[in-house]
Design a protein around this motif. Structure first.
Motif, short mmCIF file in Angstrom:
data_model
loop_
_atom_site.label_atom_id
_atom_site.label_comp_id
_atom_site.label_asym_id
_atom_site.label_seq_id
_atom_site.Cartn_x
_atom_site.Cartn_y
_atom_site.Cartn_z
N ALA A 19 3.95 -1.57 -3.85
CA ALA A 19 2.52 -1.67 -3.57
C ALA A 19 1.75 -2.06 -4.84
CB ALA A 19 1.99 -0.35 -3.02
N LEU A 20 2.13 -1.50 -5.98
CA LEU A 20 1.50 -1.86 -7.25
C LEU A 20 1.75 -3.33 -7.57
CD1 LEU A 20 0.08 -1.30 -9.93
CD2 LEU A 20 2.26 -0.43 -10.82
N ALA A 21 2.98 -3.77 -7.35
CA ALA A 21 3.30 -5.19 -7.59
C ALA A 21 2.44 -6.09 -6.72
CB ALA A 21 4.78 -5.43 -7.32
N ALA A 22 2.21 -5.68 -5.48
CA ALA A 22 1.38 -6.47 -4.59
C ALA A 22 -0.06 -6.55 -5.11
CB ALA A 22 1.40 -5.87 -3.18
N ALA A 23 -0.59 -5.41 -5.60
CA ALA A 23 -1.95 -5.41 -6.13
C ALA A 23 -2.07 -6.31 -7.36
CB ALA A 23 -2.37 -3.98 -6.48
N VAL A 24 -1.08 -6.25 -8.24
CA VAL A 24 -1.10 -7.11 -9.43
C VAL A 24 -1.02 -8.58 -9.04
CG1 VAL A 24 0.15 -7.73 -11.53
CG2 VAL A 24 -0.15 -5.32 -10.94
N VAL B 143 2.65 -14.41 -1.58
CA VAL B 143 3.72 -13.51 -2.04
C VAL B 143 3.23 -12.07 -2.05
CG1 VAL B 143 5.20 -12.92 -3.99
CG2 VAL B 143 4.83 -15.31 -3.39
N ALA B 144 1.97 -11.88 -2.48
CA ALA B 144 1.40 -10.52 -2.50
C ALA B 144 1.37 -9.91 -1.10
CB ALA B 144 -0.01 -10.56 -3.09
N VAL B 145 1.04 -10.73 -0.10
CA VAL B 145 1.04 -10.24 1.27
C VAL B 145 2.44 -9.81 1.68
CG1 VAL B 145 0.71 -10.90 3.68
CG2 VAL B 145 -0.97 -11.59 1.96
N ALA C 234 -2.97 8.05 0.96
CA ALA C 234 -4.39 7.80 0.69
C ALA C 234 -4.62 7.55 -0.80
CB ALA C 234 -5.23 8.99 1.15
N ARG C 235 -3.95 8.34 -1.67
CA ARG C 235 -4.12 8.14 -3.11
C ARG C 235 -3.69 6.73 -3.51
NH1 ARG C 235 -3.21 11.60 -8.43
NH2 ARG C 235 -2.91 9.88 -9.87
N VAL C 236 -2.53 6.30 -3.03
CA VAL C 236 -2.03 4.98 -3.39
C VAL C 236 -2.92 3.89 -2.82
CG1 VAL C 236 -0.09 3.39 -3.11
CG2 VAL C 236 0.35 5.79 -3.62
N LEU D 257 6.32 -5.14 2.61
CA LEU D 257 7.49 -4.34 2.25
C LEU D 257 7.11 -2.91 1.89
CD1 LEU D 257 9.56 -6.87 0.08
CD2 LEU D 257 10.06 -6.11 2.41
N ALA D 258 5.94 -2.78 1.27
CA ALA D 258 5.52 -1.45 0.81
C ALA D 258 4.76 -0.66 1.88
CB ALA D 258 4.64 -1.58 -0.43
N ALA D 259 4.38 -1.30 2.96
CA ALA D 259 3.54 -0.65 3.98
C ALA D 259 4.27 0.54 4.60
CB ALA D 259 3.17 -1.64 5.07
#
Length: 251
Positions: free
Chosen positions: A54-59, A102-104, A4-6, A109-111
């Protein structure tokens, strides 16, 4: 709780600058905010691969959004590239779309990542991070929702001939941004604290202080009502989601 935090943190890292319109005027600042707030959100789990993905995806989402909105009229605070991305909006839109794709992929991968709780200190408190992120989503994301919901009313008003009623309604609408931010923040705070009665007082105070007068016309009344309802929906949904995420009853 760790997930939840992430999730809330990285969502807020993208929603806040988007709600401020930085994707059009300050794309570099948008990416920087996403990175900095994202690092805060995953701080307890920075040594694990999934939160970093997940951070990379957000960026990448912020970068793709900035590229999508990039144009020749974008101020110098935007992106500067040495290869031909400034030739027009078509190229940047394609690159923005590719970045979002790419973000998707990175998000997939992070899910489902599971992380470890490190500390109960305020900075690393999962409950505090969830609530803060949900607050930011409610305030700024709710602003985006309210803007979209009231857009047709504003367009219809601006298409009318100039006159006292039109000018009064436009003046009422132009001063509502700051009030909307404060309104959603207070609504979320009271609802998240389990005090819906206090949230009702916020709406009552707004109605007394800013309710459109007769000379504002029906468009101003519609704008006021729709914007208020959108703020209530955003604050209510995010407060319920945040309370549920930290193990409290939704109301």
């Amino acid at each position: 709780m760790e997930t939840a935090r992430v999730f809330f943190g990285l969502t807020a890292a993208v929603v806040v600058p988007s709600g401020l319109g930085w994707q059009e005027l300050r794309p570099r600042l948008m990416v920087s905010f996403t990175l900095i707030y994202g690092l805060y959100s995953i701080a307890p789990f920075r040594h694990e691969s999934k939160p970093l993905l997940a951070l990379a995806a957000a960026v990448l989402v912020s970068l793709g959004t900035g590229l999508w909105h990039h144009s020749a009229n974008t101020p110098s605070a935007g992106f500067s590239f040495t290869f031909p991305l400034t030739a027009g909006t078509a190229v940047t839109k394609r690159l923005g779309a590719a970045t979002l794709v790419v973000a998707v992929g990175v998000s997939l991968l992070a899910a489902g990542a599971t992380t470890k709780a490190l500390s109960a200190e305020l900075l690393l408190s999962d409950a505090a991070a969830v609530m803060l992120s949900a607050l930011l989503i409610a305030v700024f994301g709710g602003g985006t929702l309210a803007k979209a919901a009231t857009g047709p009313v504003r367009q219809e008003l601006l298409s009318l001939p100039e006159g006292p009623a039109r000018d009064a309604a436009v003046d009422l609408m132009s001063g509502s941004r700051g009030i909307g931010l404060l309104e959603r923040g207070l609504l979320f705070a009271f609802l998240a604290a389990g005090q819906p009665e206090a949230a009702a007082l916020v709406l009552a105070a707004k109605s007394l202080a800013r309710v459109p007068a007769v000379d504002h016309g029906k468009h101003a009344s519609e704008y006021f009502l729709i914007g208020t309802l959108a703020s209530v929906i955003a604050s209510l949904v995010m407060s319920m989601a945040a309370r549920s995420a930290i193990g409290l009853s939704v109301l």
